[in-house]
Design an enzyme around this catalytic site. Sequence first.
Site, PDB file in Angstrom:
ATOM      1  N   GLU A 181     -42.910 -45.493  43.674  1.00  0.00           N
ATOM      2  CA  GLU A 181     -43.798 -45.136  44.799  1.00  0.00           C
ATOM      3  C   GLU A 181     -45.141 -45.861  44.775  1.00  0.00           C
ATOM      4  O   GLU A 181     -46.197 -45.236  44.743  1.00  0.00           O
ATOM      5  CB  GLU A 181     -44.004 -43.617  44.829  1.00  0.00           C
ATOM      6  CG  GLU A 181     -42.731 -42.898  45.201  1.00  0.00           C
ATOM      7  CD  GLU A 181     -42.822 -41.376  45.078  1.00  0.00           C
ATOM      8  OE1 GLU A 181     -43.911 -40.829  45.239  1.00  0.00           O
ATOM      9  OE2 GLU A 181     -41.782 -40.757  44.801  1.00  0.00           O
ATOM     10  N   GLU A 313     -32.258 -41.123  44.871  1.00  0.00           N
ATOM     11  CA  GLU A 313     -32.666 -39.707  44.801  1.00  0.00           C
ATOM     12  C   GLU A 313     -32.177 -38.914  46.008  1.00  0.00           C
ATOM     13  O   GLU A 313     -32.906 -38.053  46.530  1.00  0.00           O
ATOM     14  CB  GLU A 313     -34.198 -39.599  44.701  1.00  0.00           C
ATOM     15  CG  GLU A 313     -34.813 -40.393  43.573  1.00  0.00           C
ATOM     16  CD  GLU A 313     -36.320 -40.165  43.402  1.00  0.00           C
ATOM     17  OE1 GLU A 313     -36.872 -39.213  43.976  1.00  0.00           O
ATOM     18  OE2 GLU A 313     -36.936 -40.966  42.675  1.00  0.00           O
TER      19      GLU A 313
HETATM   20  O1  G3I Z   1     -42.009 -27.949  32.621  1.00  0.00           O
HETATM   21  C1  G3I Z   1     -43.211 -27.344  33.165  1.00  0.00           C
HETATM   22  C2  G3I Z   1     -43.300 -25.916  32.731  1.00  0.00           C
HETATM   23  O2  G3I Z   1     -43.465 -25.865  31.328  1.00  0.00           O
HETATM   24  C3  G3I Z   1     -44.469 -25.256  33.453  1.00  0.00           C
HETATM   25  O3  G3I Z   1     -44.507 -23.898  33.147  1.00  0.00           O
HETATM   26  C4  G3I Z   1     -44.321 -25.419  34.964  1.00  0.00           C
HETATM   27  C5  G3I Z   1     -45.530 -24.814  35.724  1.00  0.00           C
HETATM   28  O4  G3I Z   1     -45.830 -25.568  36.877  1.00  0.00           O
HETATM   29  O5  G3I Z   1     -44.261 -26.787  35.254  1.00  0.00           O
HETATM   30  C6  G3I Z   1     -43.133 -27.430  34.666  1.00  0.00           C
HETATM   31  O6  G3I Z   1     -43.176 -28.787  34.973  1.00  0.00           O
HETATM   32  C7  G3I Z   1     -42.868 -29.125  36.318  1.00  0.00           C
HETATM   33  C8  G3I Z   1     -41.708 -30.121  36.273  1.00  0.00           C
HETATM   34  O7  G3I Z   1     -41.429 -30.596  37.558  1.00  0.00           O
HETATM   35  C9  G3I Z   1     -40.422 -29.508  35.688  1.00  0.00           C
HETATM   36  O8  G3I Z   1     -39.974 -28.485  36.518  1.00  0.00           O
HETATM   37  C10 G3I Z   1     -44.087 -29.804  36.930  1.00  0.00           C
HETATM   38  O9  G3I Z   1     -45.129 -28.832  37.099  1.00  0.00           O
HETATM   39  C11 G3I Z   1     -43.727 -30.369  38.292  1.00  0.00           C
HETATM   40  O10 G3I Z   1     -44.827 -31.149  38.795  1.00  0.00           O
HETATM   41  C12 G3I Z   1     -42.524 -31.313  38.130  1.00  0.00           C
HETATM   42  O11 G3I Z   1     -42.162 -31.737  39.420  1.00  0.00           O
HETATM   43  C13 G3I Z   1     -41.354 -32.901  39.452  1.00  0.00           C
HETATM   44  C14 G3I Z   1     -42.020 -33.925  40.379  1.00  0.00           C
HETATM   45  O12 G3I Z   1     -41.188 -35.051  40.525  1.00  0.00           O
HETATM   46  C15 G3I Z   1     -43.359 -34.414  39.826  1.00  0.00           C
HETATM   47  O13 G3I Z   1     -43.203 -35.095  38.630  1.00  0.00           O
HETATM   48  C16 G3I Z   1     -39.973 -32.524  39.982  1.00  0.00           C
HETATM   49  O14 G3I Z   1     -39.301 -31.701  39.017  1.00  0.00           O
HETATM   50  C17 G3I Z   1     -39.150 -33.792  40.206  1.00  0.00           C
HETATM   51  O15 G3I Z   1     -37.920 -33.444  40.822  1.00  0.00           O
HETATM   52  C18 G3I Z   1     -39.936 -34.730  41.120  1.00  0.00           C
HETATM   53  O16 G3I Z   1     -39.192 -35.905  41.233  1.00  0.00           O
HETATM   54  C19 G3I Z   1     -39.758 -36.910  42.105  1.00  0.00           C
HETATM   55  C20 G3I Z   1     -39.409 -38.253  41.506  1.00  0.00           C
HETATM   56  O17 G3I Z   1     -39.919 -38.323  40.198  1.00  0.00           O
HETATM   57  C21 G3I Z   1     -39.986 -39.379  42.373  1.00  0.00           C
HETATM   58  N1  G3I Z   1     -39.553 -39.251  43.737  1.00  0.00           N
HETATM   59  C22 G3I Z   1     -39.795 -37.971  44.366  1.00  0.00           C
HETATM   60  C23 G3I Z   1     -39.166 -36.852  43.530  1.00  0.00           C
HETATM   61  C24 G3I Z   1     -39.369 -35.515  44.190  1.00  0.00           C
HETATM   62  O18 G3I Z   1     -40.727 -35.199  44.278  1.00  0.00           O
END
Ligand code: G3I
Length: 398
Positions: A181, A313
């Site tokens: 991105e 994705e």
């Molecule tokens: O693991 C922690 C947990 O310990 C904590 O309690 C909780 C509280 O918020 O957060 C958890 O981590 C989260 C993680 O996902 C695992 O669930 C993060 O906050 C959250 O920001 C993270 O979101 C991910 C997001 O990217 C940002 O990195 C999504 O799972 C993931 O599916 C999403 O994937 C992105 C691709 O990388 C790029 N393209 C878009 C796609 C969707 O947004």
Amino acid sequence: MKRVKIIFLVSLVSLLTLGFLLLYIRNIINVHAVKTNSTISLASLAEKNDLKIGSEFDPNYAFHQSLNFDNTYTAILLHEFNLIVPGNNFKMKLIHPEQSRYDFTVTDMIVDFALEHHMDIHGHTLIWGNPKSLPKWLQDNSWKIPGRPDRDVLIDILKNHIKTIVGRYKGKVKAWDVVNEAFCDPANHAHKWSVPCIVIDGKKGGMDASVWRTVIGPEYIEIALQAAHEADPDAYLYINDNNYESINSPKSDKIYSFVKDLIERKVPINGVGQQMHIPLDAVDFSQYDRVISLIQQNFRKFNDLGLDMIITELDVRIKKSLFGPSDTQLKNQAKVFASMLKICMDSKCPSFTVWGFTDKYSWIPGHKKGYDYATPFDDKLRPKPAYYSLQEILKIKE
Ligand code: G3I
């Protein structure tokens, strides 16, 4: 009166018990259905087409050691897919939590898991400017060294980060989203993820104002690709982005001219990734053939540069409802999944990945308010029409 109340209560409890019993039996039958219907797995059909069919993967549910281990999730993952894409674990925040410390605990487990089960791994992602994926130390400026230009320091950080990770998994992780991105969607120009986009030459559709872009300049992308190539010359290197599915859209044009220039200057790059997070209600079914043709043409245009265009994705989210998705919505969702797979199979597109295969663990409800049901298996891990539509497309080419 009291007797009437008792009879009413007993009848209510019996009805509820019967209801739960019927639901339970239905679930048993459906779980059985998952096993029998999936004897022809997507992976086995994909192998015949020389295609990697992948799913975003969350190790929390797949490792025996984990508290959240989910036997059915893991069984379906291993049976249906031949490629896994760890959704979060390679992101800098998790793998490089302190400037002088990497944490490979989970990524090592993922790589071992994939190799043990003869699956490929697509590494997502080495460099992403989104603050959600950046460690604190990179956001609070503690990486700066007084007396040295910030640009030089950050280039060293970027190169070392990439070389350390790609070098560690050399020959094991076969493909990488080197940069994720990096480009701006003009339609979403002002604030994509709380940092504004940079306007290039006064035009919209430039690049995101991430720390990488701001401090290093657009060259950070080629520096990243070069570093990854040096660390593993055989790895397939991609840049991955969203919202540029259609040919000649401003963002597609921007990415096209950017990668064309990279190729002309012999920067190592194998292709581009199309994320495809699609809201079903945004698909214009009255002009469906036209919509599909524009996407097909975009694949061809990038392929003509000698690049792969892969689907990285895919999910198709549906508006949440008390009663769940309607049959029509599920049918339309299946149509979109099938069309995207078909476009991929008709193109130079060696991998097709869904961003999670089950609604049970999808990122959608937590991140896209009012939406759900975005994947090919429902929240009980039962295949949906989208699953069968993928199977059908793979069979056509069998
Ligand atoms: O693991 C922690 C947990 O310990 C904590 O309690 C909780 C509280 O918020 O957060 C958890 O981590 C989260 C993680 O996902 C695992 O669930 C993060 O906050 C959250 O920001 C993270 O979101 C991910 C997001 O990217 C940002 O990195 C999504 O799972 C993931 O599916 C999403 O994937 C992105 C691709 O990388 C790029 N393209 C878009 C796609 C969707 O947004």
